[in-house]
Motif scaffolding. Structure first.
Motif, PDB file in Angstrom:
ATOM      1  N   GLY A 140       0.817  -1.208   0.000  1.00 36.11           N
ATOM      2  CA  GLY A 140       0.000   0.000   0.000  1.00 36.11           C
ATOM      3  C   GLY A 140       0.850   1.257   0.000  1.00 36.11           C
ATOM      4  N   ALA A 141       1.895   1.275   0.827  1.00 36.80           N
ATOM      5  CA  ALA A 141       2.787   2.436   0.883  1.00 36.80           C
ATOM      6  C   ALA A 141       3.548   2.595  -0.428  1.00 36.80           C
ATOM      7  N   PHE A 142       3.942   1.478  -1.028  1.00 39.88           N
ATOM      8  CA  PHE A 142       4.634   1.538  -2.317  1.00 39.88           C
ATOM      9  C   PHE A 142       3.720   2.144  -3.380  1.00 39.88           C
ATOM     10  N   ALA A 143       2.475   1.686  -3.446  1.00 39.95           N
ATOM     11  CA  ALA A 143       1.518   2.234  -4.418  1.00 39.95           C
ATOM     12  C   ALA A 143       1.309   3.729  -4.173  1.00 39.95           C
ATOM     13  N   ALA A 144       1.188   4.114  -2.920  1.00 35.95           N
ATOM     14  CA  ALA A 144       1.000   5.529  -2.585  1.00 35.95           C
ATOM     15  C   ALA A 144       2.211   6.354  -3.010  1.00 35.95           C
ATOM     16  N   LYS A 145       3.409   5.829  -2.788  1.00 38.30           N
ATOM     17  CA  LYS A 145       4.620   6.559  -3.176  1.00 38.30           C
ATOM     18  C   LYS A 145       4.690   6.712  -4.686  1.00 38.30           C
ATOM     19  N   MET A 146       4.392   5.654  -5.418  1.00 37.24           N
ATOM     20  CA  MET A 146       4.452   5.730  -6.878  1.00 37.24           C
ATOM     21  C   MET A 146       3.449   6.764  -7.417  1.00 37.24           C
ATOM     22  N   LEU A 147       2.268   6.825  -6.819  1.00 34.59           N
ATOM     23  CA  LEU A 147       1.289   7.826  -7.229  1.00 34.59           C
ATOM     24  C   LEU A 147       1.760   9.229  -6.843  1.00 34.59           C
ATOM     25  N   ALA A 148       2.294   9.371  -5.646  1.00 32.29           N
ATOM     26  CA  ALA A 148       2.749  10.682  -5.176  1.00 32.29           C
ATOM     27  C   ALA A 148       3.857  11.248  -6.058  1.00 32.29           C
ATOM     28  N   LEU A 149       4.684  10.369  -6.617  1.00 36.25           N
ATOM     29  CA  LEU A 149       5.745  10.829  -7.514  1.00 36.25           C
ATOM     30  C   LEU A 149       5.186  11.504  -8.761  1.00 36.25           C
ATOM     31  N   ARG A 150       3.978  11.133  -9.146  1.00 35.17           N
ATOM     32  CA  ARG A 150       3.372  11.634 -10.380  1.00 35.17           C
ATOM     33  C   ARG A 150       2.447  12.826 -10.172  1.00 35.17           C
ATOM     34  N   LEU A 151       2.155  13.143  -8.928  1.00 35.31           N
ATOM     35  CA  LEU A 151       1.209  14.226  -8.664  1.00 35.31           C
ATOM     36  C   LEU A 151       1.948  15.531  -8.381  1.00 35.31           C
ATOM     37  N   PRO A 152       1.617  16.572  -9.134  1.00 38.30           N
ATOM     38  CA  PRO A 152       2.254  17.862  -8.865  1.00 38.30           C
ATOM     39  C   PRO A 152       1.627  18.535  -7.648  1.00 38.30           C
ATOM     40  N   ARG A 153       2.349  19.444  -7.097  1.00 32.96           N
ATOM     41  CA  ARG A 153       1.871  20.324  -6.024  1.00 32.96           C
ATOM     42  C   ARG A 153       1.690  19.664  -4.661  1.00 32.96           C
ATOM     43  N   LEU A 154       2.152  18.450  -4.502  1.00 30.36           N
ATOM     44  CA  LEU A 154       2.122  17.878  -3.153  1.00 30.36           C
ATOM     45  C   LEU A 154       3.233  18.526  -2.335  1.00 30.36           C
ATOM     46  N   PRO A 155       3.073  18.628  -1.043  1.00 33.48           N
ATOM     47  CA  PRO A 155       4.169  19.156  -0.223  1.00 33.48           C
ATOM     48  C   PRO A 155       5.442  18.333  -0.447  1.00 33.48           C
ATOM     49  N   SER A 156       6.576  18.983  -0.404  1.00 37.43           N
ATOM     50  CA  SER A 156       7.845  18.329  -0.729  1.00 37.43           C
ATOM     51  C   SER A 156       8.193  17.181   0.214  1.00 37.43           C
ATOM     52  N   ALA A 157       7.611  17.154   1.380  1.00 34.23           N
ATOM     53  CA  ALA A 157       7.931  16.095   2.338  1.00 34.23           C
ATOM     54  C   ALA A 157       7.186  14.790   2.065  1.00 34.23           C
ATOM     55  N   VAL A 158       6.158  14.795   1.223  1.00 32.57           N
ATOM     56  CA  VAL A 158       5.315  13.613   1.036  1.00 32.57           C
ATOM     57  C   VAL A 158       6.108  12.432   0.482  1.00 32.57           C
ATOM     58  N   VAL A 159       6.845  12.638  -0.597  1.00 32.13           N
ATOM     59  CA  VAL A 159       7.577  11.526  -1.214  1.00 32.13           C
ATOM     60  C   VAL A 159       8.650  10.978  -0.269  1.00 32.13           C
ATOM     61  N   PRO A 160       9.474  11.820   0.371  1.00 30.05           N
ATOM     62  CA  PRO A 160      10.447  11.257   1.312  1.00 30.05           C
ATOM     63  C   PRO A 160       9.798  10.508   2.487  1.00 30.05           C
ATOM     64  N   VAL A 161       8.688  11.026   2.980  1.00 32.22           N
ATOM     65  CA  VAL A 161       8.003  10.337   4.083  1.00 32.22           C
ATOM     66  C   VAL A 161       7.477   8.984   3.620  1.00 32.22           C
ATOM     67  N   LEU A 162       6.876   8.947   2.434  1.00 33.74           N
ATOM     68  CA  LEU A 162       6.383   7.666   1.911  1.00 33.74           C
ATOM     69  C   LEU A 162       7.535   6.716   1.614  1.00 33.74           C
ATOM     70  N   GLY A 163       8.640   7.241   1.098  1.00 34.99           N
ATOM     71  CA  GLY A 163       9.817   6.402   0.863  1.00 34.99           C
ATOM     72  C   GLY A 163      10.349   5.812   2.159  1.00 34.99           C
ATOM     73  N   ALA A 164      10.404   6.631   3.201  1.00 32.47           N
ATOM     74  CA  ALA A 164      10.856   6.141   4.510  1.00 32.47           C
ATOM     75  C   ALA A 164       9.887   5.097   5.056  1.00 32.47           C
ATOM     76  N   LEU A 165       8.593   5.297   4.820  1.00 34.91           N
ATOM     77  CA  LEU A 165       7.595   4.325   5.266  1.00 34.91           C
ATOM     78  C   LEU A 165       7.766   2.996   4.531  1.00 34.91           C
TER      79      LEU A 165
END
Length: 189
Positions: free
Chosen positions: A139-164
Motif C-alpha cells: 500500500g505504501a509503495f503504491a501511494a509513493k508511486m502515485l505521489a511521484l506523479r502528482l504535482p503540487r504535493l508538499p515536498s515532504a510527502v515523497v520522502p516520508v512515503l519512501g521512509a515508510l
C-alpha cells in the motif's frame, strides 16, 4: 490573495487524501484476499532454493540490501547524506530508480507465496506483524508511486512515503527472514 491560495491548498490536500486512500485500499485488498484464500502451505515457486521459506528469506534479504541502497541514494539526492557536499551526479538518481525497481520485483514472488500459499495469519504475534506489514508495504509503495506523479504535493510527502516503504520492508524482513535465519535446523539455501 488568501482566496487564490485556498483552492491550491485544497488541491494538494485532496491529492494527499487520494494518495492515502490508494495506499490503504491496496493494503486492505491484499489483506482481504489473503484472508479469503488461506492457502494450503504448498510452494508454488522455489526457483533454485530447497523450499519456499528459503526462497522467501533470501529474496527478502536481497530486497532489504537494495532498500539500503535506496535510502542512501535518496539521502544523496535530497542533499542529506552526511559528508557529501554539492549536487549528486545524475547516476545517483538512476541508481535510486533501478535499485527500487529491482527490490520491488524481488518482493513479488515472496508476496505471491505469502498471499497464495500461506494466507493472512494472525498467530503468533510475529506472523501477525509480518502479515500486516507486508500488506502495508504494498500500500505504501503504491501511494509513493502515485505521489511521484502528482504535482503540487508538499515536498515532504515523497520522502516520508519512501521512509515508510523502507521501514515496512525492514519490519517484514525482521518478522520473517531474520526469524528464519535464526531458527535451528533450517536449511539456509
Amino acid at each position: 490573495m488568501a482566496a487564490t491560495q485556498a483552492p491550491a491548498t485544497t488541491r494538494w490536500q485532496w491529492a494527499l487524501a487520494g494518495v492515502t486512500a490508494l495506499g490503504l485500499a491496496v493494503a486492505a485488498a491484499l489483506a482481504a484476499y489473503a484472508e479469503a484464500h488461506p492457502g494450503d502451505g504448498q510452494a508454488l515457486l522455489t526457483l533454485w532454493f530447497s523450499g519456499m521459506l528459503q526462497m522467501k528469506a533470501w529474496f527478502t534479504t536481497a530486497a532489504l540490501v537494495l532498500v539500503v541502497v535506496q535510502v542512501l541514494s535518496a539521502l544523496a539526492m535530497w542533499g542529506r547524506l552526511p559528508g557529501v557536499r554539492g549536487e549528486p551526479p545524475a547516476s545517483v538518481a538512476l541508481l535510486h530508480r533501478w535499485s527500487g525497481a529491482v527490490a520491488f520485483v524481488l518482493t513479488l514472488p515472496v508476496a505471491f507465496q505469502c498471499v497464495w500459499s500461506l494466507g493472512f495469519e494472525d498467530e503468533p504475534a510475529r506472523v501477525l506483524v509480518h502479515s500486516v506489514a507486508g500488506c502495508l508495504f504494498y500500500g505504501a509503495f503504491a501511494a509513493k508511486m502515485l505521489a511521484l506523479r502528482l504535482p503540487r504535493l508538499p515536498s515532504a510527502v515523497v520522502p516520508v512515503l519512501g521512509a515508510l516503504v523502507a521501514t515496512l520492508l525492514v519490519v517484514v524482513w525482521f518478522s520473517s527472514a531474520f526469524w528464519f535465519f535464526t531458527q535451528p535446523g533450517f536449511a539456509r539455501v
